[in-house]
Scaffold this motif. Structure first.
Motif, PDB file in Angstrom:
ATOM      1  N   GLY A  14      35.171  11.330  25.764  1.00  0.00           N
ATOM      2  CA  GLY A  14      35.684  10.240  26.598  1.00  0.00           C
ATOM      3  C   GLY A  14      35.152  10.336  28.013  1.00  0.00           C
ATOM      4  O   GLY A  14      34.104  10.950  28.272  1.00  0.00           O
ATOM      5  N   GLU A  15      35.909   9.757  28.934  1.00  0.00           N
ATOM      6  CA  GLU A  15      35.449   9.655  30.315  1.00  0.00           C
ATOM      7  C   GLU A  15      36.000  10.800  31.174  1.00  0.00           C
ATOM      8  O   GLU A  15      35.243  11.675  31.612  1.00  0.00           O
ATOM      9  CB  GLU A  15      35.916   8.295  30.841  1.00  0.00           C
ATOM     10  CG  GLU A  15      35.405   7.918  32.192  1.00  0.00           C
ATOM     11  CD  GLU A  15      35.838   6.502  32.547  1.00  0.00           C
ATOM     12  OE1 GLU A  15      35.639   5.576  31.724  1.00  0.00           O
ATOM     13  OE2 GLU A  15      36.396   6.307  33.635  1.00  0.00           O
ATOM     14  N   GLY A  16      37.298  10.810  31.385  1.00  0.00           N
ATOM     15  CA  GLY A  16      37.914  11.865  32.196  1.00  0.00           C
ATOM     16  C   GLY A  16      39.401  11.843  31.990  1.00  0.00           C
ATOM     17  O   GLY A  16      39.946  10.836  31.530  1.00  0.00           O
ATOM     18  N   PRO A  17      40.094  12.924  32.334  1.00  0.00           N
ATOM     19  CA  PRO A  17      41.542  12.969  32.150  1.00  0.00           C
ATOM     20  C   PRO A  17      42.242  11.890  32.973  1.00  0.00           C
ATOM     21  O   PRO A  17      41.837  11.607  34.106  1.00  0.00           O
ATOM     22  CB  PRO A  17      41.931  14.360  32.661  1.00  0.00           C
ATOM     23  CG  PRO A  17      40.654  15.134  32.771  1.00  0.00           C
ATOM     24  CD  PRO A  17      39.550  14.147  32.926  1.00  0.00           C
ATOM     25  N   GLY A  18      43.271  11.286  32.405  1.00  0.00           N
ATOM     26  CA  GLY A  18      44.140  10.378  33.147  1.00  0.00           C
ATOM     27  C   GLY A  18      45.389  11.134  33.588  1.00  0.00           C
ATOM     28  O   GLY A  18      45.428  12.370  33.535  1.00  0.00           O
ATOM     29  N   GLU A  21      47.029  13.254  30.734  1.00  0.00           N
ATOM     30  CA  GLU A  21      46.118  14.325  30.318  1.00  0.00           C
ATOM     31  C   GLU A  21      46.102  15.427  31.366  1.00  0.00           C
ATOM     32  O   GLU A  21      46.102  16.616  31.045  1.00  0.00           O
ATOM     33  CB  GLU A  21      44.703  13.775  30.126  1.00  0.00           C
ATOM     34  CG  GLU A  21      44.532  12.863  28.914  1.00  0.00           C
ATOM     35  CD  GLU A  21      45.103  11.466  29.087  1.00  0.00           C
ATOM     36  OE1 GLU A  21      45.295  11.040  30.251  1.00  0.00           O
ATOM     37  OE2 GLU A  21      45.355  10.795  28.061  1.00  0.00           O
ATOM     38  N   PRO A  27      43.345  16.359  26.177  1.00  0.00           N
ATOM     39  CA  PRO A  27      42.678  15.057  26.275  1.00  0.00           C
ATOM     40  C   PRO A  27      43.393  13.984  25.452  1.00  0.00           C
ATOM     41  O   PRO A  27      43.987  14.281  24.413  1.00  0.00           O
ATOM     42  CB  PRO A  27      41.293  15.345  25.674  1.00  0.00           C
ATOM     43  CG  PRO A  27      41.538  16.437  24.696  1.00  0.00           C
ATOM     44  CD  PRO A  27      42.656  17.268  25.260  1.00  0.00           C
ATOM     45  N   PHE A  28      43.309  12.770  25.923  1.00  0.00           N
ATOM     46  CA  PHE A  28      43.778  11.596  25.180  1.00  0.00           C
ATOM     47  C   PHE A  28      45.190  11.773  24.609  1.00  0.00           C
ATOM     48  O   PHE A  28      45.387  11.718  23.394  1.00  0.00           O
ATOM     49  CB  PHE A  28      42.768  11.232  24.077  1.00  0.00           C
ATOM     50  CG  PHE A  28      41.561  10.518  24.613  1.00  0.00           C
ATOM     51  CD1 PHE A  28      41.628   9.184  24.981  1.00  0.00           C
ATOM     52  CD2 PHE A  28      40.349  11.184  24.777  1.00  0.00           C
ATOM     53  CE1 PHE A  28      40.515   8.516  25.498  1.00  0.00           C
ATOM     54  CE2 PHE A  28      39.229  10.530  25.293  1.00  0.00           C
ATOM     55  CZ  PHE A  28      39.312   9.194  25.648  1.00  0.00           C
ATOM     56  N   SER A  32      45.913   5.425  25.765  1.00  0.00           N
ATOM     57  CA  SER A  32      44.576   5.355  25.149  1.00  0.00           C
ATOM     58  C   SER A  32      44.484   6.329  23.984  1.00  0.00           C
ATOM     59  O   SER A  32      43.863   6.039  22.963  1.00  0.00           O
ATOM     60  CB  SER A  32      43.494   5.760  26.142  1.00  0.00           C
ATOM     61  OG  SER A  32      43.479   4.919  27.225  1.00  0.00           O
ATOM     62  N   ASN A  54      35.888  15.219  27.419  1.00  0.00           N
ATOM     63  CA  ASN A  54      35.522  14.159  28.364  1.00  0.00           C
ATOM     64  C   ASN A  54      34.255  14.543  29.125  1.00  0.00           C
ATOM     65  O   ASN A  54      33.953  15.737  29.244  1.00  0.00           O
ATOM     66  CB  ASN A  54      36.658  13.979  29.380  1.00  0.00           C
ATOM     67  CG  ASN A  54      37.867  13.286  28.777  1.00  0.00           C
ATOM     68  OD1 ASN A  54      37.763  12.178  28.264  1.00  0.00           O
ATOM     69  ND2 ASN A  54      39.004  13.955  28.811  1.00  0.00           N
ATOM     70  N   HIS A 128      35.468   2.361  25.008  1.00  0.00           N
ATOM     71  CA  HIS A 128      36.553   3.256  25.404  1.00  0.00           C
ATOM     72  C   HIS A 128      37.878   2.654  24.906  1.00  0.00           C
ATOM     73  O   HIS A 128      38.072   1.445  25.007  1.00  0.00           O
ATOM     74  CB  HIS A 128      36.581   3.393  26.927  1.00  0.00           C
ATOM     75  CG  HIS A 128      37.435   4.525  27.381  1.00  0.00           C
ATOM     76  ND1 HIS A 128      38.804   4.457  27.380  1.00  0.00           N
ATOM     77  CD2 HIS A 128      37.121   5.783  27.806  1.00  0.00           C
ATOM     78  CE1 HIS A 128      39.301   5.615  27.810  1.00  0.00           C
ATOM     79  NE2 HIS A 128      38.291   6.437  28.072  1.00  0.00           N
TER      80      HIS A 128
HETATM   81  N1  URA Z   1      40.706   8.506  29.034  1.00  0.00           N
HETATM   82  C1  URA Z   1      39.673   9.347  28.878  1.00  0.00           C
HETATM   83  O1  URA Z   1      38.530   8.980  29.051  1.00  0.00           O
HETATM   84  N2  URA Z   1      39.922  10.581  28.535  1.00  0.00           N
HETATM   85  C2  URA Z   1      41.144  11.051  28.320  1.00  0.00           C
HETATM   86  O2  URA Z   1      41.281  12.222  27.997  1.00  0.00           O
HETATM   87  C3  URA Z   1      42.204  10.152  28.472  1.00  0.00           C
HETATM   88  C4  URA Z   1      41.972   8.886  28.843  1.00  0.00           C
END
Ligand code: URA
Length: 177
Positions: A14-18, A21, A27-28, A32, A54, A128
Motif C-alpha cells: 500500500g501507500e503508508g500507515p493511516g 495503522e 497495516p490496513f 481501507s 506499505n 488503492h
Molecule cells: N492505507 C495504506 O496505504 N496503508 C495502510 O496500511 C492503511 C491505509
C-alpha cells in the motif's frame, strides 16, 4: 514495517500507515483495510496467508501524499522486505506503490495489468482501497481486478513446483514487460 505471513508467495504493498495503522502498528486495519480484507475474501484469499506492507513506513502527517524524499528513504526497507519474503506476486495498491514497478502510465489505464519484474516475480497494479471507497466505479474495478488473483496464485504454485524440478515457468503468460 508491515505484517502477515512471512512464508507467503503474495505480498500487498500500500501507500503508508493511516491513523489506525499508526496506533496499532499494523497495516490496513482501518476502513481501507476492512475493504481490502473483504475483497480478498471474495476471491478466496484469507488475509492470514499474505504479507502486507506499505511504500512508506511512517504515517505522513494528516494523511498527505508521501513526499519523494520519504519514498526514497523507505525504498531500501521495502527492497529488503521483498528480498526476504521473496514473493512470486506483488500486488500494488494505489499509484505510489504502482510507481515502483510501473514507472510510466496512469493507474486508471494500468490497473489490472500484470508485469514480469524479474526474479520469477510479477507485479499486479490495483487501485488503492481508499480510492475505491471514495469512487463507486473504482470499487467495481477494484473487485474485478481482484478476480485475476486466484489464477495467478495457481500459476505461482506451478512455477514453484517447476523450480523444484529445476525448470522455469513464467507465471503470467499475458504479462507486459
Ligand atoms: N492505507 C495504506 O496505504 N496503508 C495502510 O496500511 C492503511 C491505509
Amino acid at each position: 514495517p508491515g505484517g502477515g505471513n512471512l512464508n507467503t508467495g503474495i505480498m500487498f504493498v500500500g501507500e503508508g500507515p493511516g491513523f489506525e495503522e499508526d496506533k496499532q502498528s499494523r497495516p490496513f486495519v482501518g476502513r481501507s483495510g476492512q475493504f481490502l480484507t473483504n475483497a480478498m475474501q471474495k476471491v478466496g484469499i484469507d488475509r492470514s496467508q499474505v504479507y502486507i506492507t506499505n511504500v512508506v513506513k511512517c504515517r505522513p502527517p494528516d494523511n498527505r501524499d508521501p513526499l519523494p524524499g520519504e519514498l526514497t528513504a523507505c525504498n531500501e526497507y521495502l527492497d529488503g522486505q521483498v528480498a526476504l519474503i521473496n514473493p512470486r506476486i506483488i500486488v500494488t495498491l494505489g499509484r505510489f506503490s504502482m510507481r515502483k514497478w510501473f514507472p510510466e502510465g496512469s493507474i486508471t489505464r494500468l490497473h489490472g495489468q500484470v508485469k514480469n519484474i524479474g526474479h520469477g516475480r510479477i507485479a499486479v497494479a490495483m487501485f488503492h482501497p481508499a480510492a475505491a471507497l471514495r469512487n463507486p466505479q473504482w470499487a467495481v474495478e477494484f473487485e474485478k481486478d481482484f478476480q485475476i488473483l486466484p489464477r495467478l496464485i495457481e500459476r505461482a504454485k506451478r512455477a514453484n513446483e517447476a523450480a523444484a524440478r529445476g525448470e522455469t515457468l513464467v507465471i503470467a503468460d499475458a504479462a507486459t514487460d
